[in-house]
Design an enzyme around this catalytic site. Structure first.
Site, short mmCIF file in Angstrom:
data_model
loop_
_atom_site.label_atom_id
_atom_site.label_comp_id
_atom_site.label_asym_id
_atom_site.label_seq_id
_atom_site.Cartn_x
_atom_site.Cartn_y
_atom_site.Cartn_z
N THR A 123 25.77 32.28 40.63
CA THR A 123 26.92 33.12 40.94
C THR A 123 26.75 33.90 42.24
OG1 THR A 123 28.08 35.11 40.19
CG2 THR A 123 25.87 34.84 39.39
N TYR A 147 24.22 41.09 35.12
CA TYR A 147 24.71 39.70 35.16
C TYR A 147 24.08 38.96 36.35
CZ TYR A 147 27.80 35.82 36.20
OH TYR A 147 28.28 34.58 36.51
N1 UFG Z 1 40.26 43.52 38.81
C1 UFG Z 1 41.27 44.46 38.70
N2 UFG Z 1 42.00 44.46 37.56
C2 UFG Z 1 41.78 43.61 36.52
C3 UFG Z 1 40.75 42.66 36.64
C4 UFG Z 1 40.00 42.65 37.81
O1 UFG Z 1 41.49 45.26 39.61
O2 UFG Z 1 42.47 43.68 35.50
C5 UFG Z 1 39.47 43.47 40.05
C6 UFG Z 1 37.99 43.74 39.82
O3 UFG Z 1 37.71 45.11 39.79
C7 UFG Z 1 37.38 42.99 41.02
C8 UFG Z 1 38.33 41.82 41.25
O4 UFG Z 1 39.55 42.17 40.58
O5 UFG Z 1 37.41 43.82 42.13
C9 UFG Z 1 37.83 40.53 40.68
O6 UFG Z 1 37.43 40.78 39.34
P1 UFG Z 1 37.19 39.61 38.29
O7 UFG Z 1 36.90 40.27 36.97
O8 UFG Z 1 38.31 38.65 38.34
O9 UFG Z 1 35.91 38.87 38.84
P2 UFG Z 1 34.50 39.44 39.35
O10 UFG Z 1 34.52 39.44 40.84
O11 UFG Z 1 34.14 40.72 38.66
O12 UFG Z 1 33.50 38.38 38.80
C10 UFG Z 1 33.76 36.99 38.91
C11 UFG Z 1 32.98 36.28 37.81
C12 UFG Z 1 31.53 36.41 38.04
C13 UFG Z 1 31.18 35.98 39.47
C14 UFG Z 1 32.00 36.73 40.48
C15 UFG Z 1 31.70 36.20 41.87
O13 UFG Z 1 33.29 36.83 36.52
O14 UFG Z 1 30.89 35.54 37.12
O15 UFG Z 1 33.37 36.54 40.17
O16 UFG Z 1 32.40 36.86 42.84
F1 UFG Z 1 29.89 36.25 39.71
#
Ligand code: UFG
Length: 330
Positions: A123, A147
């Site tokens: 990741t 993670y």
């Molecule tokens: N976000 C919001 N509102 C929501 C959901 C997410 O503002 O309801 C924001 C988060 O705070 C973050 C962005 O959208 O800034 C992306 O969040 P995600 O939960 O969609 O994804 P993440 O970036 O946290 O994590 C994902 C995968 C991980 C991976 C990562 C790599 O879950 O496994 O992308 O960038 F490592």
């Protein structure tokens, strides 16, 4: 090849199994304990081609070893893992046990039974808070949550094992933000209580939620919201096939998998509104564990393996996710 796919009932795993079945080149065995994966995905995949499915956990080492004794696997594609950044900050052991310890069980058996090729779902979270706009595979890895650390440790294990065993090769794929659903509507994100941005946005459009939140608008980015590199699930699935073909003929390698383009949370929400119509959004506090910006440099994957994305379009990603969301019955 005879390929063992762990976590093949999950979101990414099921799309890769579909691509493998469609290639008609391999014999596939899928294991999944269905704690996150979906039996419906397995049933859908059965309409694509034949494969063996076993409901099994990686913790069950004795049963797992029986599987290695009865099948001579030439490759393993290892997806089974937990993936939520925030959850890992409150339940770190859950992540270390599944993403690191269970992976070590699997790598141990892979070595004992002479499996030569291992494709690992890693990741972008292993990079932490990068200093550069785009991260390449050689950028420093300083994960900022459990993670990312749980996955980075497994990367280290793979590297050390490959140094000690010249017959063992790995492809480490560092995924950026995966989203969307298969273009034929067969598969998508089934996950209950999903937390991913595009999934949450499509759930809000389709009325499963009455509103959604932007987690923080005070980051040091162009509009104050976090920036990510969103990749269509089918392009990501293809990358596994290219990476496996590559290590079969070459050496172990690490590949970033993304498009090299960043969208802020606000930009994704605006694109979702264009695709599906208006919905309620509010600003909330930052979510723990979120880096401000993660964008891939995936030049290596393109150059070495010939992978070339076909669906690099944020609205296409969102519309495929929305189509899936509107068709699922939970
Ligand atoms: N976000 C919001 N509102 C929501 C959901 C997410 O503002 O309801 C924001 C988060 O705070 C973050 C962005 O959208 O800034 C992306 O969040 P995600 O939960 O969609 O994804 P993440 O970036 O946290 O994590 C994902 C995968 C991980 C991976 C990562 C790599 O879950 O496994 O992308 O960038 F490592």
């Amino acid at each position: 090849m005879k390929i063992l796919v762990t976590g093949g009932a999950g979101y990414i795993g099921s799309h890769v199994v579909k691509a493998l079945l469609e290639s008609k080149k391999h014999e596939i065995v899928v294991i999944d304990n269905l704690c996150k994966g979906s039996k419906k995905a397995i049933d859908a995949l059965k309409t694509v081609g034949e494969f063996e499915f076993i409901d099994m956990s990686l913790e069950d080492v004795l049963r797992l070893e029986e599987l290695f004794k009865t099948h001579k696997f030439e490759a393993i594609i290892h997806f089974a893992a937990f993936i939520e950044v925030f959850e890992s900050t409150v339940k770190p052991l859950k992540y270390y046990l599944n993403n690191t310890s269970n992976a070590i069980n699997l790598i141990t058996l892979a070595n004992k039974y002479g499996v030569k090729n291992f494709v690992f779902s890693s990741t972008a979270a292993t990079y932490g808070e990068p200093d550069t706009a785009q991260v390449s595979e050689t950028s420093p890895q300083n994960p900022i949550n459990a993670y990312g650390r749980s996955k980075l440790m497994t990367e280290w294990v793979l590297k050390d094992v490959a140094l000690a065993n010249k017959n063992f090769r790995y492809a480490i794929l560092r995924y950026f933000n995966v989203a969307g659903a298969s273009s034929d509507g067969l598969l998508g994100q089934n996950y209950p209580n999903a937390t991913h941005l595009i999934k949450v946005a499509t759930q809000t459009i389709s009325g499963r939620r009455d509103k959604m939140s932007i987690f923080g608008d005070d980051y040091d980015t162009k509009d104050g919201t976090c920036i990510r590199d969103y990749i269509h699930i089918e392009d990501l699935a293809d990358a596994h096939i290219y990476a496996l073909d590559y290590i079969k003929e070459n050496d172990s390698e690490i590949f970033n998998v993304g498009y090299g383009k960043g969208y802020s949370v606000k930009e994704v929400i605006d694109a979702a509104k264009e695709v599906g119509g208006d919905f309620r959004v509010e600003i909330s506090d930052r979510r723990d564990g979120d880096p401000a910006c993660l964008i891939a440099n995936s030049d290596k994957l393109r150059k070495l393996t010939g992978w070339s994305p076909k669906r690099d379009d944020i609205k296409l990603i969102i519309s495929s996710a929305l189509k899936w969301e509107e068709n699922i019955k939970e």
